[in-house]
Scaffold this motif. Structure first.
Motif, PDB file in Angstrom:
ATOM      1  N   ALA A 229      21.336 -10.922  -6.849  1.00 54.96           N
ATOM      2  CA  ALA A 229      22.673 -10.577  -6.373  1.00 54.96           C
ATOM      3  C   ALA A 229      22.901 -11.139  -4.976  1.00 54.96           C
ATOM      4  N   ALA A 230      21.878 -11.052  -4.129  1.00 57.29           N
ATOM      5  CA  ALA A 230      22.004 -11.560  -2.757  1.00 57.29           C
ATOM      6  C   ALA A 230      22.306 -13.053  -2.753  1.00 57.29           C
ATOM      7  N   PHE A 231      21.534 -13.813  -3.521  1.00 56.59           N
ATOM      8  CA  PHE A 231      21.756 -15.261  -3.562  1.00 56.59           C
ATOM      9  C   PHE A 231      23.122 -15.596  -4.154  1.00 56.59           C
ATOM     10  N   GLN A 232      23.539 -14.842  -5.168  1.00 56.69           N
ATOM     11  CA  GLN A 232      24.805 -15.139  -5.840  1.00 56.69           C
ATOM     12  C   GLN A 232      26.013 -14.947  -4.918  1.00 56.69           C
ATOM     13  N   VAL A 233      25.921 -14.005  -3.983  1.00 55.15           N
ATOM     14  CA  VAL A 233      27.062 -13.764  -3.090  1.00 55.15           C
ATOM     15  C   VAL A 233      26.970 -14.549  -1.782  1.00 55.15           C
ATOM     16  N   GLY A 234      25.927 -15.356  -1.634  1.00 51.06           N
ATOM     17  CA  GLY A 234      25.886 -16.248  -0.481  1.00 51.06           C
ATOM     18  C   GLY A 234      24.807 -15.995   0.541  1.00 51.06           C
ATOM     19  N   TYR A 235      23.972 -14.977   0.333  1.00 51.69           N
ATOM     20  CA  TYR A 235      22.874 -14.740   1.268  1.00 51.69           C
ATOM     21  C   TYR A 235      21.738 -15.721   1.006  1.00 51.69           C
ATOM     22  N   GLU A 236      21.089 -16.166   2.079  1.00 47.52           N
ATOM     23  CA  GLU A 236      19.925 -17.044   1.947  1.00 47.52           C
ATOM     24  C   GLU A 236      18.625 -16.275   2.082  1.00 47.52           C
ATOM     25  N   SER A 237      18.718 -15.050   2.647  1.00 49.29           N
ATOM     26  CA  SER A 237      17.529 -14.238   2.882  1.00 49.29           C
ATOM     27  C   SER A 237      17.685 -12.865   2.233  1.00 49.29           C
TER      28      SER A 237
ATOM     29  N   LYS B 122      26.850  -5.264  -4.884  1.00 46.15           N
ATOM     30  CA  LYS B 122      26.696  -3.927  -5.459  1.00 46.15           C
ATOM     31  C   LYS B 122      27.241  -3.891  -6.883  1.00 46.15           C
ATOM     32  N   ARG B 123      28.406  -4.518  -7.085  1.00 46.14           N
ATOM     33  CA  ARG B 123      28.997  -4.569  -8.424  1.00 46.14           C
ATOM     34  C   ARG B 123      28.081  -5.316  -9.392  1.00 46.14           C
ATOM     35  N   LEU B 124      27.502  -6.436  -8.936  1.00 46.47           N
ATOM     36  CA  LEU B 124      26.621  -7.239  -9.794  1.00 46.47           C
ATOM     37  C   LEU B 124      25.384  -6.440 -10.211  1.00 46.47           C
ATOM     38  N   MET B 125      24.819  -5.676  -9.272  1.00 43.73           N
ATOM     39  CA  MET B 125      23.627  -4.885  -9.585  1.00 43.73           C
ATOM     40  C   MET B 125      23.962  -3.715 -10.500  1.00 43.73           C
ATOM     41  N   LEU B 126      25.099  -3.085 -10.252  1.00 38.21           N
ATOM     42  CA  LEU B 126      25.460  -1.885 -11.005  1.00 38.21           C
ATOM     43  C   LEU B 126      25.990  -2.207 -12.392  1.00 38.21           C
TER      44      LEU B 126
ATOM     45  N   GLY C 181      23.973   3.014   3.422  1.00 40.97           N
ATOM     46  CA  GLY C 181      23.123   4.146   3.779  1.00 40.97           C
ATOM     47  C   GLY C 181      21.814   4.233   3.028  1.00 40.97           C
ATOM     48  N   ALA C 182      21.513   3.260   2.166  1.00 42.84           N
ATOM     49  CA  ALA C 182      20.253   3.256   1.412  1.00 42.84           C
ATOM     50  C   ALA C 182      19.961   1.821   0.972  1.00 42.84           C
ATOM     51  N   PRO C 183      18.684   1.454   0.774  1.00 37.83           N
ATOM     52  CA  PRO C 183      18.350   0.109   0.286  1.00 37.83           C
ATOM     53  C   PRO C 183      18.959  -0.115  -1.098  1.00 37.83           C
ATOM     54  N   PRO C 184      19.160  -1.377  -1.482  1.00 33.60           N
ATOM     55  CA  PRO C 184      19.848  -1.677  -2.753  1.00 33.60           C
ATOM     56  C   PRO C 184      19.271  -0.959  -3.977  1.00 33.60           C
ATOM     57  N   LYS C 185      17.952  -1.036  -4.162  1.00 35.37           N
ATOM     58  CA  LYS C 185      17.352  -0.463  -5.369  1.00 35.37           C
ATOM     59  C   LYS C 185      17.577   1.041  -5.439  1.00 35.37           C
ATOM     60  N   ARG C 186      17.379   1.730  -4.307  1.00 33.43           N
ATOM     61  CA  ARG C 186      17.541   3.182  -4.287  1.00 33.43           C
ATOM     62  C   ARG C 186      19.008   3.577  -4.467  1.00 33.43           C
ATOM     63  N   ASP C 187      19.905   2.819  -3.855  1.00 32.68           N
ATOM     64  CA  ASP C 187      21.332   3.122  -3.950  1.00 32.68           C
ATOM     65  C   ASP C 187      21.833   2.977  -5.383  1.00 32.68           C
ATOM     66  N   ILE C 188      21.430   1.899  -6.046  1.00 36.86           N
ATOM     67  CA  ILE C 188      21.874   1.664  -7.427  1.00 36.86           C
ATOM     68  C   ILE C 188      21.292   2.723  -8.362  1.00 36.86           C
ATOM     69  N   ALA C 189      20.029   3.109  -8.130  1.00 38.72           N
ATOM     70  CA  ALA C 189      19.411   4.170  -8.948  1.00 38.72           C
ATOM     71  C   ALA C 189      20.177   5.485  -8.784  1.00 38.72           C
ATOM     72  N   ARG C 190      20.594   5.781  -7.548  1.00 36.96           N
ATOM     73  CA  ARG C 190      21.358   7.011  -7.293  1.00 36.96           C
ATOM     74  C   ARG C 190      22.697   6.975  -8.019  1.00 36.96           C
ATOM     75  N   LEU C 191      23.388   5.833  -7.950  1.00 42.11           N
ATOM     76  CA  LEU C 191      24.692   5.708  -8.600  1.00 42.11           C
ATOM     77  C   LEU C 191      24.578   5.826 -10.117  1.00 42.11           C
TER      78      LEU C 191
END
Length: 312
Positions: free
Chosen positions: A274-282, A261-265, A295-305
């Protein structure tokens, strides 16, 4: 000879004098700010001018004092309210939600956070001849204690040092040491003994948490983490959950998702990067787990913030 009631009234008056001085001090350092670092590395201030809903945070081992207003920390579905009479203390790095209860522009919620030094605490326990706590701590890395004059006075002196910067390197460590001593003499002493005692289960869980914070992008093998913490796998699971309300895997996910979240924001990364950078493979798994936590998908959550930031 003063009666017990008179002594109590005198202490309350003295507490109020100290608190008013701290309100003035923190107030002038935090004008126009919400969170404020200080020239004392372990000390930070906060200021909130309106009540606020719960906001996610990772609380380091620290004491949190409110000198005006009210806050509460939510951990594992349990609320820990604190105000001018009660302080918050955490003995582990805990994922939590911080909520502001009472605050206004005329009377903002003001307070401080002081990071705890468990090397100092362990040394005092080993060499200080301190009395062993009578009350047992519950099995959580967080608690609420009673604000006393003995505890508040060194905090006031620590704040006063900010106006004497040349004295900070010499005097701040001495005052911080006194604060640690006062905490070891407080009603939260058992919690500090529990985490500072080398070889205790709490100390081993703290060791596991340190590893997770340093290696949250790595694949987590519970057996390896248990061996690192010198615990059995079942014991690690049990004590880790008791202290943090999470399993080690949930704790790692929390660290990963909040860093993503910090990386995206703040660094304008897209969700997949961001997912790959923090260790997710999928990326799809990342999106599902992010939505579950925030409570919301990444793109929508970051847009709201970002929209909220633009309206401030």
């Amino acid at each position: 000879m003063p009666t017990q009631n008179q002594l109590g009234q005198q202490e309350m008056k003295s507490l109020e004098v100290v608190r008013e001085a701290m309100i003035a001090n923190i107030g002038r350092w935090t004008v126009g700010k919400t969170d404020c670092a200080t020239s004392i590395p372990s000390l930070a201030f906060f200021r909130r001018e309106a009540p606020a809903p719960p906001a996610m945070c990772l609380v380091e081992p620290s004491i949190v004092l409110v000198v005006q207003g009210e806050k509460q920390m939510l951990v594992g579905g349990e609320a820990y309210p604190y105000n001018i009479y009660r302080f918050l203390i955490t003995s582990l790095d805990l994922p939590a939600n911080s909520q502001v209860g009472m605050a206004s522009p005329d009377k903002p919620c003001l307070g401080l956070v002081l990071k705890l030094d468990f090397h100092v605490i362990a040394e005092m326990i080993a060499h200080g001849g301190l009395p062993f706590p009578i009350e047992r701590s519950n099995d959580r890395g967080i608690g609420i204690g009673t604000v006393t004059l003995d505890l508040l006075q060194p905090f006031r002196r620590l704040l006063d040092l900010l106006d004497e910067p040349n004295a900070i390197p010499v005097l701040a460590p001495l005052i911080e040491r006194e604060i640690h001593y006062r905490l070891l003499m407080s009603d939260q002493a058992a919690r500090l003994w529990q985490i500072a005692s080398i070889g205790s289960q709490s100390h081993r869980v703290a060791k596991a948490i340190d590893w997770l914070k340093m290696n949250y992008t790595a694949t987590l093998r519970i057996d390896d983490l248990a061996a690192y913490a010198q615990m059995s796998t079942s014991s690690l699971h049990s004590h880790f959950r008791q202290l943090t309300t999470m399993s080690p895997l949930q704790y790692q996910k929390w660290l990963r998702l909040n860093e993503a979240k910090r990386l995206m924001l703040n660094e304008d990364k897209d969700a997949a990067s961001a997912a790959f950078q923090v260790g997710y493979e999928s990326p799809s798994q990342f999106s599902r787990e992010y939505t579950r936590l925030f409570g919301a998908p990444p793109k929508r959550d970051i847009a709201r913030l970002r929209s909220l930031e633009n309206h401030r």
